[in-house]
Enzyme design. Structure first.
Site, mmCIF file in Angstrom:
data_model
loop_
_atom_site.group_PDB
_atom_site.id
_atom_site.type_symbol
_atom_site.label_atom_id
_atom_site.label_comp_id
_atom_site.label_asym_id
_atom_site.label_seq_id
_atom_site.Cartn_x
_atom_site.Cartn_y
_atom_site.Cartn_z
ATOM 1 N N LYS A 184 0.830 -1.200 0.000
ATOM 2 C CA LYS A 184 0.000 0.000 0.000
ATOM 3 C C LYS A 184 0.877 1.268 0.000
ATOM 4 C CE LYS A 184 -3.728 -2.619 0.564
ATOM 5 N NZ LYS A 184 -3.721 -3.880 -0.208
HETATM 6 C C1 LIG Z 1 -4.914 -4.801 0.599
HETATM 7 C C2 LIG Z 1 -6.367 -4.858 0.427
HETATM 8 C C3 LIG Z 1 -7.215 -5.477 1.348
HETATM 9 C C4 LIG Z 1 -6.735 -6.286 2.509
HETATM 10 O O1 LIG Z 1 -5.836 -5.677 3.326
HETATM 11 P P1 LIG Z 1 -4.806 -6.586 4.162
HETATM 12 O O2 LIG Z 1 -4.131 -5.585 5.033
HETATM 13 O O3 LIG Z 1 -3.900 -7.245 3.184
HETATM 14 O O4 LIG Z 1 -5.622 -7.558 4.947
HETATM 15 C C5 LIG Z 1 -8.578 -5.407 1.151
HETATM 16 N N1 LIG Z 1 -9.099 -4.789 0.098
HETATM 17 C C6 LIG Z 1 -8.337 -4.192 -0.825
HETATM 18 C C7 LIG Z 1 -8.986 -3.495 -1.969
HETATM 19 C C8 LIG Z 1 -6.947 -4.225 -0.704
HETATM 20 O O5 LIG Z 1 -6.187 -3.652 -1.658
#
Ligand SMILES: *Cc1c(COP(=O)(O)O)cnc(C)c1O
Length: 382
Positions: A184
């Site tokens: 992210k």
């Molecule tokens: C990364 C992500 C998640 C999940 O997040 P985690 O921290 O990996 O559990 C959920 N939805 C979207 C759209 C994502 O990009």
């Protein structure tokens, strides 16, 4: 992989952050503690002083959000097929029923008109995703939610720093879930946070985060609901704090790189031949944080599949990714009655979408290289 490999994405961790983590490791307290409180406080300020609590990951954050909204067996939650599978899995995890709505072909976000058609008397929540960090139409979404008395849990996993009409995603809205997973825009390696509405929700969020536990005085505790083990550690929070301090710079860099992609692709063969770019910065009321730069390949005129294109990009040292294959076509969802043909726009985009490298430590020269290679591939394969 050659050392010059340009990945799809790569976290940028500075020495100050590494030092902060080392301090935590030496401190004698490495799980949830002062670093988490400090991270939550910074995030709360960032999101307009709304209450914020951190969790072990974005998936747990969304699951807790659904439980705070009282979603469970018998309830329907409307979401998008074009997202990470976690988005729909958490609906199943709380015992509720996922209902998909098709997407908008330009923004690739859930279509509000399609949500409207999917509403039933059992609909208890909308779970929209700000895909690639581009906000959904917040005005239309919340007007519809208000009209039908439906809760909204925003999967803003990718959207920290994105804005709607000048306000940050998370600053407005109902329950908003953010992820700090490694890919992210800012990361805590793994982690997430939930932006909440009031003290009652905070109380429940803290219980659901840790075994349903309520502490009473020095020696007392009580448990009356099943909670998870979803707390963020201070080691992770220290990474998050170090990253948060750089968010503005990361954001400026991503915006500049995305703009450079647009400039370079403007007169490209690929775009002339029908390759679609994402909506431009500020082309809607929402402003993207450029989590991803996603093109859509004109498969009809290419002699190669998307997988072949990705392999050829990899062969010349360029990473790429698919965000995402439609969720309703995974076996788990097919077993629940979903089939191809149900969400034609999502399926069309899901077959063609391709994420190109974009991360804060990338350079405009890297973008030049990617756009040149994409054009070369088009020249060879149309
Ligand atoms: C990364 C992500 C998640 C999940 O997040 P985690 O921290 O990996 O559990 C959920 N939805 C979207 C759209 C994502 O990009």
């Amino acid at each position: 992989m050659p050392s010059s490999f340009l990945p799809l994405t790569r976290p940028e961790i500075d020495e100050a952050t590494i030092a902060m983590v080392a301090d935590v490791l030496r401190s004698g307290w490495i799980t949830s503690g002062p670093q988490v409180l400090a991270f939550e406080s910074k995030l709360s300020t960032f999101f307009g002083n709304r209450p914020v609590r951190c969790f072990a990951n974005g998936t747990a954050t969304m699951e807790v959000a659904l439980r705070i909204a009282g979603i469970g067996p018998g309830d329907e939650v409307i979401t998008t097929p074009i997202s990470w599978v976690a988005t729909a899995n958490v609906i199943l995890a709380v015992g509720a029923t996922p209902v998909f709505a098709d997407i908008d072909p330009l923004t690739r976000n859930i279509s509000i008109a399609s949500i409207k058609r999917a509403i039933t008397p059992r609909t208890k929540a909308f779970l929209p995703v700000h895909l690639a960090g581009l906000p959904v139409d917040m005005d239309a979404l919340y007007a519809l939610a208000k009209e039908h008395h439906i809760r909204v849990i925003e999967d803003a996993a990718q959207a920290i720093g994105a804005t709607w009409k000048g306000q940050r995603i998370g600053q407005l809205g109902d329950l908003v879930s953010i992820s700090f997973q490694a890919n992210k825009n800012i990361t805590s390696a793994e982690g997430g946070c939930l932006i909440l509405n009031n003290d009652e929700e905070v109380y429940l969020a803290e219980k659901l985060r840790l075994q349903g536990l309520v502490r009473q005085g020095m020696d007392g505790m009580e448990v009356d609901i099943v909670g998870g083990k979803h707390n963020l550690s201070d080691v992770h929070a220290a990474i998050g704090l170090g990253q948060f301090a750089q968010l503005e710079r990361f954001q400026a860099q991503r915006t500049q790189l995305a703009q450079h992609y647009f400039d370079r692709f403007a007169n490209s063969l690929a775009v002339k031949q029908g390759m679609q770019l994402p909506p431009a910065h500020n082309s809607t009321d929402g402003s993207s944080n450029w989590h991803l730069f996603q093109v859509s390949l004109p498969l009809e005129i290419l002699k190669q599949s998307r997988a072949d294109i990705m392999q050829q990009l990899k062969n010349v040292g360029i990473g790429s990714g698919v965000h995402y294959p439609p969720i309703h076509l995974f076996k788990l969802y097919r077993m629940r009655g979903f089939t191809s043909g149900m969400y034609p726009v999502a399926e069309h985009i899901g077959e063609r979408i391709l994420s190109l490298p974009l991360f804060s430590s990338m350079t405009t020269t890297d973008v030049d290289h990617v756009t040149d290679v994409v054009d070369t591939l088009f020249r060879a394969h149309i």
